[in-house]
Design a protein around this motif. Sequence first.
Motif, PDB file in Angstrom:
ATOM      1  N   MET A  82     -24.884  47.544 100.151  1.00 42.57           N
ATOM      2  CA  MET A  82     -25.120  46.108 100.281  1.00 42.57           C
ATOM      3  C   MET A  82     -26.575  45.802 100.626  1.00 42.57           C
ATOM      4  N   LEU A  83     -27.166  46.543 101.553  1.00 42.64           N
ATOM      5  CA  LEU A  83     -28.548  46.276 101.954  1.00 42.64           C
ATOM      6  C   LEU A  83     -29.523  46.560 100.809  1.00 42.64           C
ATOM      7  N   ALA A  84     -29.287  47.647 100.072  1.00 45.24           N
ATOM      8  CA  ALA A  84     -30.167  47.968  98.947  1.00 45.24           C
ATOM      9  C   ALA A  84     -30.003  46.958  97.818  1.00 45.24           C
ATOM     10  N   LEU A  85     -28.763  46.572  97.531  1.00 42.37           N
ATOM     11  CA  LEU A  85     -28.518  45.578  96.490  1.00 42.37           C
ATOM     12  C   LEU A  85     -29.160  44.245  96.848  1.00 42.37           C
ATOM     13  N   ALA A  86     -29.009  43.822  98.104  1.00 43.11           N
ATOM     14  CA  ALA A  86     -29.604  42.560  98.545  1.00 43.11           C
ATOM     15  C   ALA A  86     -31.127  42.612  98.463  1.00 43.11           C
ATOM     16  N   GLY A  87     -31.712  43.742  98.842  1.00 43.36           N
ATOM     17  CA  GLY A  87     -33.162  43.867  98.759  1.00 43.36           C
ATOM     18  C   GLY A  87     -33.665  43.725  97.336  1.00 43.36           C
ATOM     19  N   GLY A  88     -33.035  44.434  96.396  1.00 39.85           N
ATOM     20  CA  GLY A  88     -33.431  44.314  95.002  1.00 39.85           C
ATOM     21  C   GLY A  88     -33.240  42.902  94.469  1.00 39.85           C
ATOM     22  N   ILE A 280     -36.094  47.803 100.982  1.00 41.97           N
ATOM     23  CA  ILE A 280     -37.413  48.050 100.384  1.00 41.97           C
ATOM     24  C   ILE A 280     -37.483  49.462  99.813  1.00 41.97           C
ATOM     25  N   ILE A 281     -37.045  50.437 100.601  1.00 41.71           N
ATOM     26  CA  ILE A 281     -37.175  51.837 100.201  1.00 41.71           C
ATOM     27  C   ILE A 281     -36.429  52.118  98.901  1.00 41.71           C
ATOM     28  N   VAL A 282     -35.165  51.754  98.860  1.00 46.18           N
ATOM     29  CA  VAL A 282     -34.320  52.159  97.734  1.00 46.18           C
ATOM     30  C   VAL A 282     -34.686  51.433  96.433  1.00 46.18           C
ATOM     31  N   PRO A 283     -34.752  50.082  96.397  1.00 47.32           N
ATOM     32  CA  PRO A 283     -35.088  49.433  95.119  1.00 47.32           C
ATOM     33  C   PRO A 283     -36.447  49.849  94.565  1.00 47.32           C
ATOM     34  N   HIS A 284     -37.438  50.043  95.436  1.00 41.61           N
ATOM     35  CA  HIS A 284     -38.763  50.428  94.951  1.00 41.61           C
ATOM     36  C   HIS A 284     -38.757  51.852  94.395  1.00 41.61           C
ATOM     37  N   THR A 285     -38.015  52.739  95.045  1.00 42.32           N
ATOM     38  CA  THR A 285     -37.913  54.099  94.522  1.00 42.32           C
ATOM     39  C   THR A 285     -37.235  54.104  93.160  1.00 42.32           C
ATOM     40  N   ARG A 295     -31.507  45.087  85.377  1.00 40.91           N
ATOM     41  CA  ARG A 295     -30.262  45.648  84.862  1.00 40.91           C
ATOM     42  C   ARG A 295     -30.141  47.120  85.242  1.00 40.91           C
ATOM     43  N   VAL A 296     -31.262  47.748  85.521  1.00 41.59           N
ATOM     44  CA  VAL A 296     -31.292  49.136  85.966  1.00 41.59           C
ATOM     45  C   VAL A 296     -31.376  49.214  87.485  1.00 41.59           C
ATOM     46  N   ILE A 297     -32.253  48.401  88.074  1.00 40.49           N
ATOM     47  CA  ILE A 297     -32.536  48.488  89.508  1.00 40.49           C
ATOM     48  C   ILE A 297     -31.301  48.191  90.355  1.00 40.49           C
ATOM     49  N   LEU A 298     -30.573  47.135  90.043  1.00 37.49           N
ATOM     50  CA  LEU A 298     -29.492  46.705  90.931  1.00 37.49           C
ATOM     51  C   LEU A 298     -28.326  47.693  91.001  1.00 37.49           C
TER      52      LEU A 298
END
Length: 350
Positions: A82-88, A280-285, A295-298
């Motif tokens: 959830m946190l990574a999805l929300a960040g992206g 921040i960490i996960v979506p940017h990586t 479509r790829v990032i999320l």
Amino acid sequence: MPDRPGRLRARWVLLGVLAVLLAAIAGLSLGPVSLPPGGVAAELLDLIPRVHLDSGLNAREAAIVTQLRLPRVVLGLLVGAMLALAGGCYQGVFRNPLADPYLLGVAAGAGLGVTAVITMRVGQTGGVTSGLPVTVPIAAFAGALGAVVLTYVLGVAGGRDRSPATLILAGVAVSAFLAAGQTYLLQRHADAIQEVYSWLLGRLATGGWHDVLVLLPYAVVTAVVVLLHRRELDVLSVGDDEAASLGLHPQRSRYVLIAAASLGTAAAVSVSGLIGFVGIIVPHTVRLLAGSSYRVILPLSMLFGAAFLALTDLVARTVAAPAEIPIGVVTAFVGAPFFVLVLRTARQAA
């Protein structure tokens, strides 16, 4: 045949699923009582209806896996996703590479809502309570949504030509304001300080499946809504005028995505406390390795975010055993240098 731009490649999905499985097995195997990974995997497969496997674990070890560690690992996977999805999602909505639930003040808003519920509950019961009521995510969502709206209003107050850091400065100001509200509540309800601060530092400790069941419906709604709108984030990235010319209603899409991301953040924060930098960490990586299309990032952010937080929780509960480090401290150690790197990259790009 070359891959189409923005296409989600099967190998990245498989790698993300593999990362989730490995993180889950590691979280279930390691701890004060170390268990064989093969036996743990067999014990999990044995939980599937009509599947019967001999894991080789005795009754005590099987109980450790299924009753103690499994709820915590599943909770970590959900919160990280959830946190990574929300960040992206926030980064796409605001077209800002520094947007994150923690830095936008969303987590602080959710925290204020949860603090209000805890202090009122402690005041009614006259002491420390166990477990969080199911109404906590609702209060957290109200606080999170109010915070992101206030941050956005302050961020655009300076006009359309603003630097990427403007929104973050607005988020810092909103977070400080909300933190003052939390301090006021705690000053008025000193008997709730221990419970609130234990929650604020971030933790995934759970005595069962209660927290997982509280978070699960909100996580499903958030994931479905955001993933169904992921193509619209790619359209929004070219600008509102261009998006409107393509038949998209930019503001309506923004409101839907902000509400969905705030719901997921609020639900995650309500059961785990304030855990920063995952968004921040996960979506940017993912963006650097797999592609820049949302479509790829999320979807990949959900998978790798789940694995990242499960592994981070493993570090938090084993590196100083028998003591346990708050998981928010561990993510801050990793995320703070990463944030500086992202900020520097954004400034150079600007």
